[in-house]
Every structure is written in C-alpha cells, then in structure tokens.
Design an enzyme around this catalytic site. Structure first.
Site, mmCIF file in Angstrom:
data_model
loop_
_atom_site.group_PDB
_atom_site.id
_atom_site.type_symbol
_atom_site.label_atom_id
_atom_site.label_comp_id
_atom_site.label_asym_id
_atom_site.label_seq_id
_atom_site.Cartn_x
_atom_site.Cartn_y
_atom_site.Cartn_z
ATOM 1 N N SER A 195 0.686 -1.016 0.286
ATOM 2 C CA SER A 195 -0.301 -0.052 -0.211
ATOM 3 C C SER A 195 0.460 1.683 -0.074
ATOM 4 C CB SER A 195 -0.974 -0.209 1.861
ATOM 5 O OG SER A 195 -1.603 1.277 1.479
ATOM 6 N N TYR A 205 -1.489 -0.499 9.654
ATOM 7 C CA TYR A 205 -1.903 -1.085 8.566
ATOM 8 C C TYR A 205 -0.395 -0.788 7.548
ATOM 9 C CZ TYR A 205 -3.526 -1.657 3.857
ATOM 10 O OH TYR A 205 -4.176 -1.592 2.535
HETATM 11 P P1 NAD Z 1 -11.576 -5.958 -0.163
HETATM 12 O O1 NAD Z 1 -11.917 -5.551 1.586
HETATM 13 O O2 NAD Z 1 -12.518 -5.086 -0.798
HETATM 14 O O3 NAD Z 1 -10.842 -6.437 -0.094
HETATM 15 C C1 NAD Z 1 -9.899 -7.709 0.754
HETATM 16 C C2 NAD Z 1 -9.645 -9.153 0.656
HETATM 17 O O4 NAD Z 1 -9.379 -9.739 1.631
HETATM 18 C C3 NAD Z 1 -11.579 -9.804 0.494
HETATM 19 O O5 NAD Z 1 -11.623 -10.082 -0.180
HETATM 20 C C4 NAD Z 1 -11.693 -10.277 2.659
HETATM 21 O O6 NAD Z 1 -12.237 -11.116 2.602
HETATM 22 C C5 NAD Z 1 -10.154 -10.407 1.986
HETATM 23 N N1 NAD Z 1 -9.249 -11.483 3.332
HETATM 24 C C6 NAD Z 1 -9.472 -9.919 4.507
HETATM 25 N N2 NAD Z 1 -8.982 -11.076 4.748
HETATM 26 C C7 NAD Z 1 -8.574 -12.307 4.469
HETATM 27 C C8 NAD Z 1 -8.140 -14.065 5.457
HETATM 28 N N3 NAD Z 1 -7.824 -13.891 7.030
HETATM 29 N N4 NAD Z 1 -8.045 -14.583 4.680
HETATM 30 C C9 NAD Z 1 -8.517 -14.841 2.986
HETATM 31 N N5 NAD Z 1 -8.554 -13.617 2.238
HETATM 32 C C10 NAD Z 1 -8.893 -12.538 3.205
HETATM 33 O O7 NAD Z 1 -10.163 -4.307 0.033
HETATM 34 P P2 NAD Z 1 -9.424 -4.481 -1.391
HETATM 35 O O8 NAD Z 1 -9.287 -2.537 -1.195
HETATM 36 O O9 NAD Z 1 -10.043 -5.600 -2.565
HETATM 37 O O10 NAD Z 1 -7.402 -4.525 -0.920
HETATM 38 C C11 NAD Z 1 -6.963 -5.476 -1.369
HETATM 39 C C12 NAD Z 1 -5.650 -5.696 -0.915
HETATM 40 O O11 NAD Z 1 -5.527 -4.461 -1.256
HETATM 41 C C13 NAD Z 1 -5.598 -5.057 0.400
HETATM 42 O O12 NAD Z 1 -3.925 -5.541 0.842
HETATM 43 C C14 NAD Z 1 -5.573 -3.899 0.474
HETATM 44 O O13 NAD Z 1 -4.508 -4.194 2.694
HETATM 45 C C15 NAD Z 1 -4.506 -3.132 -0.064
HETATM 46 N N6 NAD Z 1 -4.965 -1.878 -1.471
HETATM 47 C C16 NAD Z 1 -6.192 -1.090 -0.755
HETATM 48 C C17 NAD Z 1 -5.769 -0.347 -0.781
HETATM 49 C C18 NAD Z 1 -7.650 0.222 -1.400
HETATM 50 O O14 NAD Z 1 -7.068 1.727 -1.483
HETATM 51 N N7 NAD Z 1 -8.655 -0.228 -1.711
HETATM 52 C C19 NAD Z 1 -4.703 0.446 -0.871
HETATM 53 C C20 NAD Z 1 -3.968 -0.066 -0.882
HETATM 54 C C21 NAD Z 1 -3.585 -1.389 -0.870
#
Ligand code: NAD
Length: 248
Positions: A143, A157
């Site tokens: 991130s 985080y």
């Molecule tokens: P999201 O919450 O839609 O997706 C996260 C996914 O991870 C979900 O499907 C959730 O069920 C799964 N998950 C959570 N805990 C879990 C576990 N213990 N075992 C298996 N699966 C698990 O969010 P997103 O935005 O699509 O995030 C995806 C990745 O991108 C994450 O690592 C997040 O930190 C990163 N990220 C997101 C953003 C943003 O702005 N959306 C920014 C930077 C990084």
C-alpha cells in the site's frame, strides 16, 4: 496447459478484478476466500462463462493449517502453481497508536504479514527448481500507506505494509536465482469496500483532493499492473515496489 495462479482474498475488490483479468490472460485461477463462498463462486462463474478456468478455495490466510490445505487442494485440482498474488488484507477502524490494543495489532499482522509470508513460502516450495518447480512470479499487494504512514487512521496497517515491502525485497533477492520474480504493488486510494470495512465508506471521496490526478483509482487499474507483473512481459522486473496511486 494453462499456468496456475492463486489470488488470496479473490472474492471482491482488487482480488476479484485480478482473478478476472488474469483468467482473460490465460491463467487458470484459484480464487481464495475466507468466509464468503457465494462471492467467490460468483467470480468463478464469471470466469467460466468467459471460457476461462477457475475454482474457489477456502482458507483464512492467518491460519497456517488452512493455508497448507489450500495449496494441497490447488496442487491436486489445477496442477503446479506458477503465480501467486498475496492480495488478502484488512484495515481496522481509525485510531491513534496510543489507543490501539495488542490484540488489534496481532490480527493486523497475522493477516497482512504472516498470511502473505506463509503463502509465499508455500508458493516458493512449489516454484523452486530445487523442489521440482520451474520458476514463477509472486506479487504482494502492499500500500502507499507503507510510505505515507496513515497517521491518525491506521499506522499499524502502514507498518504491516512496510513489512511486506521489506519481505518483497529480501525474498526477491533470495529466489531470483531460482527463476522466481517477486514484486509489490502499492495502491493508493482505490474504490473498494475495504474503506467501509474500516468504518470510512467515504474515505476515497474525502481524501481524493490529496491525489495529483484528482480521483480515486479503480480495482481494474490495480489489476492491470498486477497481471502485467505476473506475465512474461515483466520478465526482467523483480524486487520492484510499484506505486499505483495517481501520484499520491
Ligand atoms: P477488500 O476488502 O475488498 O478485499 C480484501 C479481500 O481480502 C476480501 O476479499 C477479504 O475477504 C479478504 N480477506 C481478508 N482477510 C482475509 C483472510 N484472513 N484470509 C483470506 N482472505 C481474507 O479490499 P481491497 O481494497 O480489494 O484490498 C485488497 C488489497 O489491497 C489489500 O491487501 C489492501 O490492503 C490493499 N490495498 C487497498 C487499497 C484501497 O484503497 N482499496 C489501497 C492500498 C492497498
């Protein structure tokens, strides 16, 4: 035969977009989910309807025994793995460090750091020629928070994602000679449900004035980078931490 890819947390958001795009690029995709089987099956159905290969596979990435079972299941059903996207991740509610509990930090690090490390270990055990594999590509979803720090929201985080960056660098150097490339993507403000999960459904709208490009990104825009890193088009790219953040 299609190359086999595991995407953790593949049932929604960036993970789901990555599963669909990777399948369009010829990967047979294992769509991991922790609890929402229906959402994962929906992703699988969509891929199959487009003529791709996919299956859903349950595991909480924070639980080592579940992860081991998941990899064995993929070995048996799809064949040798050559791609891994460590996408599963969580945020928590906004808080200052002085008010955070160790219990919160354990959950944050168990899922975001240990989960990715255990999955990477299992992937390397399959991709490495010393284990009979023929190389591969690992993409860790970090991130922009790793360099911004997320003060007042979730410094824990940001610290977990900083650990992912360091892990990416070290593992890339370690397994480069084995033909395994390891990279990280660092998304900025992306329109997904993760913000609502952390109690801030309007987070992208509220912070997008900080983005030089003036808007949040889409899951598809992150998936494009991930799928490129997985591909042979990125054959000389390893140990890279690539921002996909509209300049923020
Ligand atoms: P999201 O919450 O839609 O997706 C996260 C996914 O991870 C979900 O499907 C959730 O069920 C799964 N998950 C959570 N805990 C879990 C576990 N213990 N075992 C298996 N699966 C698990 O969010 P997103 O935005 O699509 O995030 C995806 C990745 O991108 C994450 O690592 C997040 O930190 C990163 N990220 C997101 C953003 C943003 O702005 N959306 C920014 C930077 C990084």
């Amino acid at each position: 035969m299609d190359k086999v890819l595991l995407v953790t947390g593949g049932s929604r958001g960036i993970g789901a977009a990555t599963c669909k795009l990777a399948a369009q690029h010829g990967w047979a995709v294992a769509v991991n989910y922790s609890a929402n089987a229906l959402a994962a099956d929906e992703v699988v159905r969509g891929i199959r309807a487009d003529g791709g290969r996919a299956m859903s596979v349950q595991a909480d990435v924070a639980d080592e025994s579940q992860v081991l079972r998941m990899f064995e299941h993929i070995d048996a059903k799809l064949g040798p793995l050559s791609g891994l996207v460590n996408n599963a991740g969580v945020v928590d509610v906004s808080a200052r460090v002085q008010d955070m509990s160790v219990q919160r930090w354990r959950r944050m690090f168990d899922i975001n750091v240990m989960g990715s490390m255990v999955c990477a270990r299992e992937a390397v055990r399959r991709m490495s020629p010393s284990h009979g594999g023929s190389g591969g590509s690992i993409v860790n979803v970090s991130s922009a928070a790793a360099r911004l720090g997320a003060p007042g929201q979730y410094v824990d985080y940001a610290a977990a994602k900083g650990a992912i960056d360091a892990f990416t660098i070290g593992l890339a150097k370690e397994v480069g000679p084995d033909g395994i490339r390891v990279n990280a993507v660092r998304p900025g403000l992306i329109e997904t449900d993760i913000h609502a999960s952390g109690g801030l459904p309007n987070r992208v709208r509220d912070l997008q004035h900080q983005v030089p490009m003036g808007r949040g990104g889409t899951a598809q825009e992150v998936a494009q980078l991930i799928v490129w890193l997985l591909s042979d088009a990125a054959s000389y790219t390893t140990m890279s931490l690539i921002d996909v953040s509209g300049g923020r």
